[in-house]
Enzyme design. Structure first.
Site: not given
Ligand code: FCB
Length: 775
Positions: A351
């Site tokens: 992410e």
């Molecule tokens: C992460 C989470 C995701 C979202 C992003 C901004 O920590 O995994 O669900 O909230 O942040």
């Protein structure tokens, strides 16, 4: 974008991430209540008390959302499965509709050539389990392993990768110590237990998946770089402890089977007894490590209870979340993770992204992504095995305690109409990811996960050869090169093997010509290629040479609605025997016979069945053809081999015969391509008649063959001529297919398709390969 796909290693994957509760619409489809529903309905926890009841209604709109994922050119889609959707009570009774949904979701991704990357838990704990103490209760590890088994038993065969839990720090510390997320506790004992149990659950879940025979399993951590607020020893100590609690505790548990000392100073008294004995489970080997990275924090000491620290505002530019933008920390995390925890293991950025109020022109997001992709580049330069990068998030969604206020999406969502509108960042990524991309989507996928090896598939033509790299069932690279001589060809196989660095498990080479005793006589390329030579050139365990019509037949084995244009019948090809006809250089005919749940191929010489006049006024044409190709007629009848008219080679003969029949004896020879172009442009009546006859005879012939075979799985027209001349295959073609005297109704009842799969030879070789390996 500053970068394109070409700036990254060949096997580097780009993906986009989402999570269940944030987008699905939790009130729908029979899901059970979760601790997020009750947390949100308790005053003061979530902005405007918003919850995930409807969210983006992805539950009903996933096909259109996945069209966007494909359109942007992503290789992977990271999603999560909702525990309460599958098991409304957390244990016991399964909600079939929930499992069915994830099953359809997996197929919908594969149909679009997107790798499904699952996370089993992204925060919505079923309320009945929360009532039993949730993450504070050690039993959660077994509950979670059971849930893992139920979900993966159903969809595990189609997952590219799986991680048990998203962000153990958020599940435990943020939710049980800081109280910002469900269940909203602020209790050090609860936090310590949750921190340990979340890792135990991770380990048991990995073990459950190993017992199912699954591979490519990992763990996903969120990391936040801790920087001392000033140069004092106290600030450095505070930052170090923040780093310990946030980052090192979880990475250390999984990869080094230990917890950091500075964290144990405060937490040990609260950990469950015997915690040290759990490290063998917690440290069960994984195949990759995922890092979620957004920001860094400045940390200062604070005169309060342990951990006695606080965040202080930093000077860097901030996102809509108020988070500082610091790409260099991502590079530091990637190198540190490799050096201290994971060594050679592949690392993915699972992410990264930012919230922005810009709903259309989100140039700030483009800039953020560029900076962080640059940070990944820097890590790659230092030989960190970064294998992929996932953006958070596809859609604007439910941002937990912030409700729908913070927008992380590449695609804007209007939460009143639920309308999706791609933002500037989506379009920028689309051109960065699709430029120079030489793999045609969608690709067929395996019906059983085939991990940790690759296969080489080839489509060998008279002039050009295509070599495809298949990993996990999906075509990941496609090369086109001149076929050349036999040594040239074997050298090309050998070079590709060297470039990848390991032997392929299997090689499948398809070409035009007969196969005998493991050797194919490639008639157009004028060479003989054997399975033994292929094995020598590549080191592959299994090698197959197959006829191009075997490959053509296999190309439709997994055909879905996205791969075909429907001329009549079912919108999506039903299972069952399939007939494949392909006018190319010659006229190929093949069939996939469906029996006992699987396909087998038959490739015959259907191109040489007899063709005779359909109308009185065609007699002259057939008569004329006898002067051009006398040897192709059946004795002295008016019947000739179908291929002599109905193929790339045959069209010029048909054209010449039509010309002669209409009294033009001096028509110069023309190529098939020119004839069809002239017919389409309506500039040459002879060409127009040639095209009409071609269409009608091919339709009729396919109808005849269909009656012979009864292909309930559909009749498919494939190949170059059909691909490039779709206009030939409309009503006239279909009517000719259906004209069958007393059997017209039967013919009309059959599904008739034009296959729209590009690279069908490669797709077919890949499907053949998967099938051969499964046996
Ligand atoms: C992460 C989470 C995701 C979202 C992003 C901004 O920590 O995994 O669900 O909230 O942040």
């Amino acid at each position: 974008m500053k970068y394109t796909r070409a700036d990254f290693p060949k096997d580097f994957l780009f993906g986009v991430a989402t999570s269940a509760y944030q987008i699905e619409g939790h009130a729908q489809g029979g899901a059970g209540q979760t601790h997020w529903d009750t947390f949100a309905s308790s005053p003061g926890n979530v902005v405007r008390g918003e919850n995930g009841d409807l969210a983006c209604d992805h539950l009903n709109r996933f096909p259109q959302d996945f069209d966007l994922v494909r359109e942007a050119g992503f290789d992977c889609y990271r999603f999560s499965t909702s525990w309460a959707r599958v098991l409304p009570e957390g244990r016991g009774q399964v909600n079939q509709a929930g499992l069915d949904y994830y099953d359809r979701l997996a197929d919908a991704l594969l149909e679009r050539g997107i790798r499904p990357c699952a996370t089993l838990y992204h925060w919505e704990l079923p309320s009945p389990l929360a009532d039993l103490g949730g993450w504070r209760n050690r039993d959660i590890a077994s509950w979670f392993a059971d849930f893992t088994e139920i979900v993966m038993d159903r969809i595990g065969d189609r997952m590219f990768s799986v991680a048990p839990i998203n962000e153990p720090w958020c599940v435990s510390w943020l939710s049980h110590f800081e109280g910002h997320h469900a269940p909203g506790l602020r209790d050090i004992r609860a936090a310590a237990r949750a921190m340990h149990h979340v890792l135990l659950a991770h380990g048991q879940s990995i073990q459950a998946m190993r017992s199912l025979g699954m591979g490519n399993l990992g763990a996903v951590f969120n990391l936040e770089w801790a920087e001392p607020g000033d140069n004092s020893a106290q600030a450095r100590r505070a930052a170090d402890l923040y780093d310990g609690i946030y980052n090192r505790f979880f990475l250390g548990g999984v990869f080094n089977k230990s917890y950091p000392e500075n964290v144990l100073d405060g937490l040990e008294p609260h950990l469950p007894s015997g915690w040290q004995d759990d490290f063998d489970t917690i440290g069960t080997p994984v195949d990759w490590c995922g890092l979620n990275y957004y920001t860094r924090k400045l940390i200062a000491p604070a005169d309060i209870e342990w951990p006695s620290l606080k965040e202080v505002p930093g000077p860097l530019p901030k996102t809509q979340m108020g988070w500082e933008i610091e790409p260099a920390a991502l590079t530091r995390f990637l190198t540190r993770t490799m050096q201290e925890y994971t060594g050679d293991l592949p690392i993915y950025v699972t992410e990264n992204g930012m919230a922005s109020p810009e709903r259309q022109r989100d140039d700030d997001r483009i800039d953020y992504l560029n900076q962080h992709l640059g940070a990944v580049q820097d890590a790659l330069d230092q030989d960190v095995p970064v294998k992929g990068y996932f953006i958070w998030s596809l859609l604007d969604n439910y941002e937990w305690a912030y409700g729908y206020e913070k927008r992380f999406g590449l695609v804007d969502v209007d939460f009143h109409t639920l309308e999706r509108t791609p933002k500037a960042s989506f379009n920028a990524l689309k051109s960065a990811l699709t430029k120079g991309r030489n793999v045609s989507l969608p690709m067929a996928q395996p019906a059983g996960a085939v991990h940790e090896h690759w296969n080489l598939v080839a489509d060998i033509g008279g002039t050009n050869t295509r070599l495809g790299v298949v990993s996990n069932g999906a075509l990941t690279d496609l090369r086109k090169l001149p076929t050349g001589t036999l040594p040239d060809l074997l050298e090309a196989f050998h070079r590709l093997r060297d470039e990848i660095g390991t032997d392929p498990q299997a090689v499948v080479a398809a070409g035009a010509g007969p196969v005998k005793n493991g050797t194919i006589r490639l008639t157009n390329a004028h060479l003989d290629l054997s399975e033994t030579e292929l094995a020598k050139a590549t080191g592959a365990q299994h090698t197959f040479v197959i006829n191009d019509f075997t490959a053509a037949a296999w190309s439709v084995a997994e055909a879905t609605i996205a791969d075909v244009a429907v001329l009549q019948g079912a919108a999506s090809p039903p299972a069952g025997t399939r007939l494949v006809v392909g006018p190319g250089t010659g006229l190929g005919v093949g069939a996939l016979i469906y029996s006992e749940g699987r396909y087998h191929t038959v490739s015959g010489e259907g191109g040489h069945v007899g063709l005779s006049p359909r109308h009185r006024d065609e007699v002259d044409v057939f008569d004329a053809a006898r002067h051009i190709a006398p040897g192709c007629f059946f004795a002295d009848s008016l019947v000739l081999e179908a291929e002599m008219f109905l193929s790339g080679t045959g069209l010029p003969i048909l054209y010449q015969a039509v010309a002669m029949a209409s009294g033009q004896s001096d028509t110069p020879p023309r190529t098939a391509k020119d004839i069809l172009q002239a017919a389409r442009d309506e500039v040459d009546e002879v060409a127009a008649r040639t095209a009409r006859m071609f269409t009608a005879h091919l339709g009729a012939l396919m109808g005849d063959m269909a009656v012979t075979l009864m292909p309930v799985g559909g009749v498919f027209l494939v190949g170059g001529v059909a691909e490039k001349n779709r206009w030939l295959f409309g009503d006239t073609f279909r009517d000719a297919f259906n004209e069958g005297g007393r059997f017209s109704d039967l013919r009309r009842s059959m599904s008739l398709y034009v296959s729209e799969q590009a690279e069908f030879g490669i797709v077919g070789a890949n499907n053949f390969c998967k099938n051969a390996l499964m046996r």
